[in-house]
Enzyme design. Structure first.
Site, mmCIF file in Angstrom:
data_model
loop_
_atom_site.group_PDB
_atom_site.id
_atom_site.type_symbol
_atom_site.label_atom_id
_atom_site.label_comp_id
_atom_site.label_asym_id
_atom_site.label_seq_id
_atom_site.Cartn_x
_atom_site.Cartn_y
_atom_site.Cartn_z
ATOM 1 N N CYS A 78 2.099 29.480 87.832
ATOM 2 C CA CYS A 78 2.142 28.429 87.085
ATOM 3 C C CYS A 78 2.391 28.579 85.735
ATOM 4 C CB CYS A 78 0.508 27.683 86.900
ATOM 5 S SG CYS A 78 0.798 25.960 86.627
ATOM 6 N N HIS A 171 -1.528 27.921 92.021
ATOM 7 C CA HIS A 171 -2.376 28.741 91.490
ATOM 8 C C HIS A 171 -3.122 29.593 92.726
ATOM 9 C CE1 HIS A 171 -3.593 27.607 87.509
ATOM 10 N NE2 HIS A 171 -2.946 26.382 87.699
ATOM 11 N N GLU A 173 -4.827 32.001 92.963
ATOM 12 C CA GLU A 173 -6.090 32.651 92.521
ATOM 13 C C GLU A 173 -7.363 31.677 92.869
ATOM 14 O OE1 GLU A 173 -3.946 31.358 90.557
ATOM 15 O OE2 GLU A 173 -4.983 30.733 88.991
HETATM 16 N N1 GLN Z 1 1.671 22.780 82.246
HETATM 17 C C1 GLN Z 1 1.221 23.946 81.861
HETATM 18 C C2 GLN Z 1 1.995 24.673 80.740
HETATM 19 O O1 GLN Z 1 2.978 24.246 80.372
HETATM 20 C C3 GLN Z 1 0.845 24.930 83.088
HETATM 21 C C4 GLN Z 1 -0.277 24.421 83.601
HETATM 22 C C5 GLN Z 1 -1.063 25.648 84.328
HETATM 23 O O2 GLN Z 1 -0.766 26.785 84.387
HETATM 24 N N2 GLN Z 1 -2.018 25.202 85.306
HETATM 25 O O3 GLN Z 1 1.714 25.717 80.458
#
Ligand code: GLN
Length: 188
Positions: A78, A171, A173
């Site tokens: 992410c 994610h 995890e």
């Molecule tokens: N939108 C977040 C960002 O720009 C990422 C979201 C996340 O890691 N759950 O960092």
């Protein structure tokens, strides 16, 4: 094997649990000295703009960029994926990334209505689907020719690798299923 988890901000504790379940020793990485002796590094989800800021102010950005260039295996999930991408759309103007994998990602690319969702994704390397949690996830909008797609969701890559750099827009995890952490560790 000692595996680092970037612990400046975000969901690093859940990654530590997942890695422990895989039987490896973990170290929280906050400053350059923490990189010594790690065989691999996980970059968690969280807020990439905050992590970018902290990477610069802590002095960790340059030594970590060098470690990645020297072949350190990295798994970015992410926000971690955003930090590893060659190009970031809808980022902050001063946001830095390691450009370790040739992809273009759009922050929050799945849109406001779909801020967060869950989906069972087919991962051909696994025997059964993986339940993936997407939270304000980045969307892959371009993929370099050398990048291998490991899994897609509705035609969009969500898990990919280039050499020892792995990225997931979700994610892994946050579900008690450690198969993707294991897959990464097998390559280290
Ligand atoms: N939108 C977040 C960002 O720009 C990422 C979201 C996340 O890691 N759950 O960092």
């Amino acid at each position: 094997m000692l595996v680092g988890v970037l612990a400046l901000q975000g969901a690093f504790a859940a990654h530590e649990l997942a890695l422990a379940e895989c039987g490896v020793q973990c170290r929280q990485v906050r400053v350059a000295a923490d990189l010594d002796g790690i065989a691999a590094l996980v970059m968690p989800g969280g807020e990439s703009t905050t992590m970018s800021h902290l990477l610069v102010t802590s002095g960790l950005f340059d030594p970590l960029a060098q470690s990645i260039a020297d072949g350190l295996a990295v798994f970015g999930t992410c926000a971690g994926m955003i930090l590893l991408a060659a190009e970031v759309l809808d980022g902050r103007a001063d946001q830095v990334s390691f450009a370790a994998i040739d992809i273009t990602v759009r922050r929050n690319g799945y849109g406001r209505q779909l801020d967060s969702f869950e989906a069972d994704i087919e991962v051909p390397k696994l025997e059964s689907p993986f339940h993936a949690v997407f939270i304000r996830a980045p969307k892959v909008e371009r993929l370099g020719a050398a990048v291998e797609v490991i899994a897609s969701h509705e035609g969009v890559p969500v898990l990919a690798r280039h050499g020892s750099v792995f990225v997931a827009s979700f994610h892994p995890e946050l579900t008690p299923d450690y198969r993707l952490h294991s897959l990464f560790l097998q390559e280290v």
